[in-house]
Design a protein around this motif. Structure first.
Motif: not given
Ligand SMILES: [Zn+2]
Length: 299
Positions: A124-125, A230, A275-276
């Protein structure tokens, strides 16, 4: 004619807003949504007491079985340099991969980006670091990554046994990291300690989630923003700092890193980004009397 209204409970209709711009001193920052993805709650909170977890989610009006997790990248423009922190998930799913369009809407072409900082090599990064045919998506950029991270994912054998995730999720994480890192090899700039990547932007070793996970500090004219990457993936990881994340390779180390970063941020009056976290993924924390920290969104 009869109109039928359906209650909006279908989570696939949820889409975070696209971008949000703010200043850190003289540095212009823009958070850009790459999209989102839905995960089983147990992947995010593997050691949480189930009853406590359900009560905590319910009090936030969040569903009990899944976490809808935003993916938020950070564009940093210093006036001389154009830096992107994390690249989103690319083609990972139909709900991700918006980063190129978001950049274009912010007036940034792929060739304008001169530095990409990859906090870590999870899909996801790093998924958006290469384009659809496997070339570096930002052709003129140096890609800054921890040396430990590079060595971990490109080694002959990568041991992901400690991830509290199903086997197919582990296999997917590993294959995406290899697929994305290979094409970047001539543009990777590995770092092995806290490093000022460009003036005002510092990469900070923050291990635990992955061996070479990085946090990123933006500082200018007395203001600062710590991007946790994260080190926390849900505000509940701040409120309950003992709650681990199933994606953390070394859970105890990740919890200690999270505490170190947050305490550093509080001591210096920094804003935080994660990020999330719910878009726009920036906010401040304050210590709670019972331990842990309360997250307040906004700049
Ligand atoms: Zn992530």
């Amino acid at each position: 004619m009869t109109l039928t209204f359906y209650p909006i409970r279908d989570t696939s209709r949820y889409m975070p807003e696209g971008s949000h711009c703010f200043q850190v001193g003289s540095i212009r920052c823009t958070v850009l949504s790459d999209g989102y993805y839905s995960y089983p709650v147990s992947w995010f909170f593997p050691n949480a007491d189930p009853g406590e977890l359900q009560r905590a989610l319910e009090s936030r009006h969040q569903p009990p079985e899944s976490v809808l997790s935003p993916y938020t990248c950070l564009l940093v423009e210093t006036g001389r340099r154009v830096v992107l922190v994390d690249t989103g998930a690319g083609e990972y799913s139909r709900t991700t991969g918006a980063i190129q369009a978001r950049l274009e809407m912010a007036g940034i072409r792929p060739r304008d980006v001169d530095t990409v900082i990859i906090t870590h090599a999870h899909s996801d990064h790093i998924g958006g670091a290469i384009d659809m045919i496997g070339r570096p998506a930002f052709p003129n950029a140096r890609y800054v990554l921890s040396e430990i991270e590079w060595e971990f994912w490109t080694a002959a054998r990568t041991d992901l046994a400690k991830l509290r995730l199903p086997d197919d999720a582990r296999a997917s994480i590993q294959s995406t990291a290899r697929r994305c890192l290979g094409p970047l090899r001539y543009q990777i700039e590995p770092i092995d300690r806290e490093t000022e990547v460009v003036p005002g932007i510092t990469a900070i070793p923050a291990p635990g989630h992955t061996p070479g996970h990085l946090a990123v500090l933006i500082a200018s004219e007395g203001q600062s923003l710590m991007n946790l990457g994260d080190a926390a993936v849900h505000p509940l990881h701040l409120e309950r700092p003992g709650w681990q994340n199933g994606f953390d390779l070394e859970a105890d180390c990740a919890v200690a890193t999270r505490r170190r970063l947050v305490e550093r941020a509080i001591a210096a009056g920094m804003h935080l980004m994660a990020f999330h976290f719910p878009f726009p993924s920036i906010g401040k924390v304050a210590a709670l009397p019972e331990g842990g920290w309360r997250w307040t969104p906004g700049w």
